[in-house]
Design a protein around this motif. Structure first.
Motif, PDB file in Angstrom:
ATOM      1  N   ASN A   1      48.678  12.141-128.085  1.00  0.00           N
ATOM      2  CA  ASN A   1      47.670  11.424-127.310  1.00  0.00           C
ATOM      3  C   ASN A   1      46.529  12.359-126.922  1.00  0.00           C
ATOM      4  N   GLU A   2      45.319  11.850-127.030  1.00  0.00           N
ATOM      5  CA  GLU A   2      44.121  12.672-126.805  1.00  0.00           C
ATOM      6  C   GLU A   2      43.952  13.099-125.335  1.00  0.00           C
ATOM      7  N   LYS A   3      44.739  12.543-124.437  1.00  0.00           N
ATOM      8  CA  LYS A   3      44.624  12.957-123.035  1.00  0.00           C
ATOM      9  C   LYS A   3      45.323  14.290-122.770  1.00  0.00           C
ATOM     10  N   PHE A   4      46.065  14.787-123.787  1.00  0.00           N
ATOM     11  CA  PHE A   4      46.799  16.032-123.600  1.00  0.00           C
ATOM     12  C   PHE A   4      46.079  17.214-124.236  1.00  0.00           C
ATOM     13  N   ASP A   5      46.020  18.313-123.514  1.00  0.00           N
ATOM     14  CA  ASP A   5      45.681  19.624-124.077  1.00  0.00           C
ATOM     15  C   ASP A   5      47.012  20.361-124.180  1.00  0.00           C
ATOM     16  N   LEU A   6      47.521  20.515-125.376  1.00  0.00           N
ATOM     17  CA  LEU A   6      48.882  21.011-125.576  1.00  0.00           C
ATOM     18  C   LEU A   6      49.060  22.458-125.126  1.00  0.00           C
ATOM     19  N   SER A   7      47.966  23.140-124.868  1.00  0.00           N
ATOM     20  CA  SER A   7      48.062  24.511-124.348  1.00  0.00           C
ATOM     21  C   SER A   7      48.030  24.555-122.830  1.00  0.00           C
ATOM     22  N   HIS A   8      47.619  23.452-122.201  1.00  0.00           N
ATOM     23  CA  HIS A   8      47.516  23.398-120.735  1.00  0.00           C
ATOM     24  C   HIS A   8      47.963  22.014-120.273  1.00  0.00           C
ATOM     25  N   LEU A   9      49.266  21.845-120.130  1.00  0.00           N
ATOM     26  CA  LEU A   9      49.835  20.541-119.808  1.00  0.00           C
ATOM     27  C   LEU A   9      50.126  20.392-118.313  1.00  0.00           C
ATOM     28  N   THR A  10      50.016  19.162-117.852  1.00  0.00           N
ATOM     29  CA  THR A  10      50.419  18.837-116.481  1.00  0.00           C
ATOM     30  C   THR A  10      51.695  18.008-116.467  1.00  0.00           C
TER      31      THR A  10
ATOM     32  N   ARG B   1      61.493   5.234-134.176  1.00  0.00           N
ATOM     33  CA  ARG B   1      61.291   4.180-135.179  1.00  0.00           C
ATOM     34  C   ARG B   1      60.041   3.336-134.913  1.00  0.00           C
ATOM     35  N   TYR B   2      59.721   3.107-133.673  1.00  0.00           N
ATOM     36  CA  TYR B   2      58.584   2.234-133.368  1.00  0.00           C
ATOM     37  C   TYR B   2      57.744   2.806-132.226  1.00  0.00           C
ATOM     38  N   ALA B   3      57.319   4.048-132.371  1.00  0.00           N
ATOM     39  CA  ALA B   3      56.525   4.698-131.330  1.00  0.00           C
ATOM     40  C   ALA B   3      55.058   4.280-131.436  1.00  0.00           C
ATOM     41  N   ASN B   4      54.512   3.874-130.303  1.00  0.00           N
ATOM     42  CA  ASN B   4      53.101   3.467-130.233  1.00  0.00           C
ATOM     43  C   ASN B   4      52.337   4.229-129.158  1.00  0.00           C
ATOM     44  N   ASN B   5      52.868   5.378-128.767  1.00  0.00           N
ATOM     45  CA  ASN B   5      52.227   6.146-127.701  1.00  0.00           C
ATOM     46  C   ASN B   5      51.577   7.423-128.232  1.00  0.00           C
ATOM     47  N   GLY B   6      51.199   7.406-129.507  1.00  0.00           N
ATOM     48  CA  GLY B   6      50.523   8.554-130.094  1.00  0.00           C
ATOM     49  C   GLY B   6      49.035   8.547-129.779  1.00  0.00           C
ATOM     50  N   GLY B   7      48.303   9.422-130.466  1.00  0.00           N
ATOM     51  CA  GLY B   7      46.860   9.471-130.282  1.00  0.00           C
ATOM     52  C   GLY B   7      46.185   8.288-130.949  1.00  0.00           C
ATOM     53  N   ARG B   8      45.015   7.919-130.475  1.00  0.00           N
ATOM     54  CA  ARG B   8      44.293   6.805-131.072  1.00  0.00           C
ATOM     55  C   ARG B   8      43.585   7.270-132.337  1.00  0.00           C
ATOM     56  N   ASN B   9      43.282   6.318-133.213  1.00  0.00           N
ATOM     57  CA  ASN B   9      42.508   6.591-134.417  1.00  0.00           C
ATOM     58  C   ASN B   9      41.038   6.280-134.172  1.00  0.00           C
ATOM     59  N   TYR B  10      40.185   6.863-135.010  1.00  0.00           N
ATOM     60  CA  TYR B  10      38.740   6.678-134.866  1.00  0.00           C
ATOM     61  C   TYR B  10      38.121   6.320-136.211  1.00  0.00           C
ATOM     62  N   LEU B  11      37.270   5.305-136.212  1.00  0.00           N
ATOM     63  CA  LEU B  11      36.391   5.022-137.341  1.00  0.00           C
ATOM     64  C   LEU B  11      34.979   5.308-136.852  1.00  0.00           C
ATOM     65  N   LEU B  12      34.340   6.289-137.468  1.00  0.00           N
ATOM     66  CA  LEU B  12      33.033   6.757-137.012  1.00  0.00           C
ATOM     67  C   LEU B  12      31.989   6.456-138.085  1.00  0.00           C
ATOM     68  N   GLU B  13      31.087   5.541-137.761  1.00  0.00           N
ATOM     69  CA  GLU B  13      30.066   5.121-138.721  1.00  0.00           C
ATOM     70  C   GLU B  13      28.888   6.097-138.714  1.00  0.00           C
ATOM     71  N   ASN B  14      28.482   6.510-139.911  1.00  0.00           N
ATOM     72  CA  ASN B  14      27.334   7.392-140.078  1.00  0.00           C
ATOM     73  C   ASN B  14      26.057   6.572-139.900  1.00  0.00           C
ATOM     74  N   MET B  15      25.274   6.908-138.894  1.00  0.00           N
ATOM     75  CA  MET B  15      24.065   6.154-138.581  1.00  0.00           C
ATOM     76  C   MET B  15      22.831   6.681-139.321  1.00  0.00           C
ATOM     77  N   GLY B  16      23.020   7.771-140.092  1.00  0.00           N
ATOM     78  CA  GLY B  16      21.937   8.234-140.952  1.00  0.00           C
ATOM     79  C   GLY B  16      20.982   9.217-140.330  1.00  0.00           C
ATOM     80  N   ASN B  17      21.216   9.633-139.115  1.00  0.00           N
ATOM     81  CA  ASN B  17      20.310  10.561-138.452  1.00  0.00           C
ATOM     82  C   ASN B  17      21.067  11.738-137.830  1.00  0.00           C
ATOM     83  N   GLY B  18      22.190  12.075-138.466  1.00  0.00           N
ATOM     84  CA  GLY B  18      23.021  13.144-137.931  1.00  0.00           C
ATOM     85  C   GLY B  18      23.922  12.687-136.807  1.00  0.00           C
ATOM     86  N   LYS B  19      23.956  11.373-136.580  1.00  0.00           N
ATOM     87  CA  LYS B  19      24.772  10.819-135.507  1.00  0.00           C
ATOM     88  C   LYS B  19      25.822   9.868-136.068  1.00  0.00           C
TER      89      LYS B  19
END
Length: 604
Positions: free
Chosen positions: A215-224, A234-252
């Motif tokens: 999960n993206e909320k964790f910094d594995l080197s500095h955990l709370t 078998r059915y874990a859904n508590n992992g990190g989220r996925n990202y689809l990042l669209e190229n807008m054509g201007n470096g963004k």
């Protein structure tokens, strides 16, 4: 009579302990020894090729260092810090020779970019080009890198994914790299183990898919907290989220994940993209750990629909580790190879090779059949990366699989300790405090990588002991490339917490080949997503240009086809992402063919 009731339980324990002892003893092997002249002689005579490690001769002295994590999870650090060794291939300066990039995974460690000197040697130029010192304290550590020309200026840029801050480096005409992450729209922190370039809407601009693991909320080197592990095996859904990042054509880049329907948190380890329903738009296969895999069908660049269960590849939860493409039967049909975990006598998941059914009927999505067991490529071990490629140029795609999890103290096994956790409920499993101390034990360690040779009849032969020196590193990432521009596919393997292996392919059977380097104009400049079909002697093989494939890896941009003893190729058909087609009749063989996309259908 109570002792009689306990007999079945006692027998079960004895059998399980016996299996563990057998597993531990079988792991007591040599780490690495140089090849003998006799082994090479026999391999060349029997198979026509031999894979020779050339690290020393080529000047590649890189060594991977694993992550160092928060003291709260030190007792199982080998389990968690078991990834990060990655390799990707790029011709960063466009000199026509393939270069190699390795990631490192410890705070302060240096990544390496080996420039091909065209004489069999490589030079590490990462520091002078600005892509070495990328694992700085507070930014996370590298897990992999992919190369793609996101601004279509003719030079491949680098996207670096981490357990930490993802970063984008712009290639300045092959002379150096500039970090352009600031203001690019990339997420602030992702514990990612996979990323690929793709042009999901075919607008000629490369987009990004980024797969989260922890999960993206964790910094594995500095955990709370220590509640960072999967909630289920078998059915874990508590992992990190996925990202689809669209190229807008201007470096963004713009985060369009939710509107395109990719809201999964299933512990993604790998992704691969190709058009599986024939509509001209790239679909997305995702390999998930601790859950079922997913297949997202692209609705003409407007949204994605997950159809893994209906397609037959998302029904059984396994440890999905890798995703690669092959056409093992020369039908012109692209299949998906997905590695998992198998430990004899303890856990049998078996790897998968899903091939689309030839008769799809009126199905709105493709349906697949698993041919791995039939082909003999199902049982490799604790597998990570895998790649298809024609190693002996006989016209059939062979398979290399990286194996091995944790090679620690020999003669020991963590499997019994591991089983104490796997049977628990979610509150037990997800808390690292409940996981037994590893105490330096091995787990599926000292495994040999698999080399399966395609026999041309749908079956594969295991030649692992015969075509290269014996080695048992904990291998992770695999890439294939023609490093020496001689028409032979070489293999580069990134090993966890160790040196990589660079195998030079010594091929002496006289078989013929062709390589294609596609350059998009209407399509994205790298032609990622293009499909190529080569036809010869009544056979037909398909490959696609990918922007990342396998486990934390990327092959060379070129496509390599062996054609055996055939003296000619009848036809090459290129289907570009733009929808245009190029047909080349009777191209010259034993050559690299550079093909630039033109407007309209072209026949040569």
């Amino acid at each position: 009579m109570n002792w009689q009731k306990k007999i079945p339980k006692i027998i079960t324990i004895i059998i399980f302990v016996g299996l563990l002892i057998g597993t531990a003893l079988s792991s007591v092997k040599r780490s690495f020894h140089p090849s003998g002249a006799r082994q090479k002689e026999l391999a060349l005579k029997k198979y026509g090729f031999y894979l020779e490690p050339v690290n020393k001769e080529s000047g590649i002295d890189f060594r991977h260092l694993c992550p160092q994590l928060d003291p709260k999870i030190k007792h199982i650090e080998p389990q968690i810090a078991s990834m990060g060794a990655s390799v990707s291939i790029v011709d960063y300066d466009k000199d026509g020779w393939e270069d190699i990039y390795f990631t490192n995974s410890r705070d302060g460690s240096q990544n390496a970019l080996y420039h091909n000197l065209r004489n069999g040697k490589f030079e590490n130029v990462a520091a002078q080009l600005g892509v070495a010192d990328v694992n700085k304290e507070g930014t996370g550590v590298s897990m992999g890198a992919i190369w793609g020309d996101y601004d279509n200026d003719g030079y491949d840029d680098m996207f670096l994914y981490k357990w930490g801050k993802p970063e984008l480096f712009h290639n300045v005409a092959g002379k150096g790299f500039v970090n352009v992450t600031a203001g690019s729209g990339l997420p602030a922190w992702v514990n990612a183990n996979s990323a690929i370039w793709l042009d999901f809407n075919n607008d000629g601009l490369l987009d990004l898919f980024l797969g989260g693991y922890y999960n993206e909320k964790f910094d594995l080197s500095h955990l709370t907290t220590t509640k960072i592990m999967p909630e289920s095996f078998r059915y874990a859904n508590n992992g990190g989220r996925n990202y689809l990042l669209e190229n807008m054509g201007n470096g963004k880049f713009k985060d369009v994940t939710s509107e395109y329907g990719l809201n999964s948190t299933k512990w993604t380890l790998a992704a691969a993209s190709a058009d599986f329903n024939g509509d001209g738009y790239p679909d997305l296969f995702i390999a998930n750990d601790y859950n079922v895999n997913e297949l997202y069908i692209n609705d003409k660049g407007k949204k994605f629909t997950e159809v893994g269960r209906q397609a037959g590849i998302g029904n059984i939860p396994k440890s999905g580790m890798s995703a690669s493409f092959g056409d093992i039967n020369n039908k012109g049909i692209l299949g998906i190879y997905n590695t998992t975990i198998t430990e004899k006598g303890i856990l049998i998941q078996d790897n998968n090779y899903w091939e689309p059914e030839s008769q799809q009927g009126d199905n709105p999505y493709p349906r697949f059949v698993n041919l791995a067991q039939l082909a003999g490529i199902d049982n490799a071990g604790w597998s990570y990366g895998a790649q298809f490629g024609d190693l002996n140029n006989d016209g059939n795609m062979d398979l290399y699989v990286a194996n091995g999890f944790i090679s620690a103290k020999k003669g020991t096994s963590y499997w019994y300790d591991y089983s104490k956790v796997t049977g628990g409920n979610s509150s037990i499993i997800e808390d690292a405090n409940n996981w037994p101390d590893m105490k330096g034990k091995s787990q599926s360690g000292y495994e040999q990588n698999k080399i399966w040779l395609n026999q041309g009849d749908g079956l594969f032969e295991d030649v692992s002991d015969e075509v290269c020196p014996y080695a048992t590193y904990d291998s992770r990432s695999v890439a294939m490339a023609d490093l020496f521009n001689n028409g032979k596919l070489d293999i580069i393997v990134a090993n966890q917490n160790n040196i990589p292996l660079v195998y030079k392919n010594d091929l002496e059977n006289g078989n013929h080949w062709i390589e294609l380097d596609l350059q998009g104009t209407l399509s994205n400049a790298d032609a990622i997503g293009a499909k190529v079909v080569v036809e010869w002697d009544g056979r037909k093989q398909v490959q696609v240009v990918t922007g990342g494939i396998g486990f934390s890896s990327q092959n060379e941009h070129r496509l390599h086809f062996g054609i055996g003893k055939s003296s000619k190729i009848d036809q090459v058909t290129i289907s570009w992402p733009s929808g245009k087609d190029t047909i080349i009749n009777n191209p010259e063989i034993d050559k690299l063919l550079i093909v630039k996309e033109t407007k309209g259908k072209e026949e040569k």
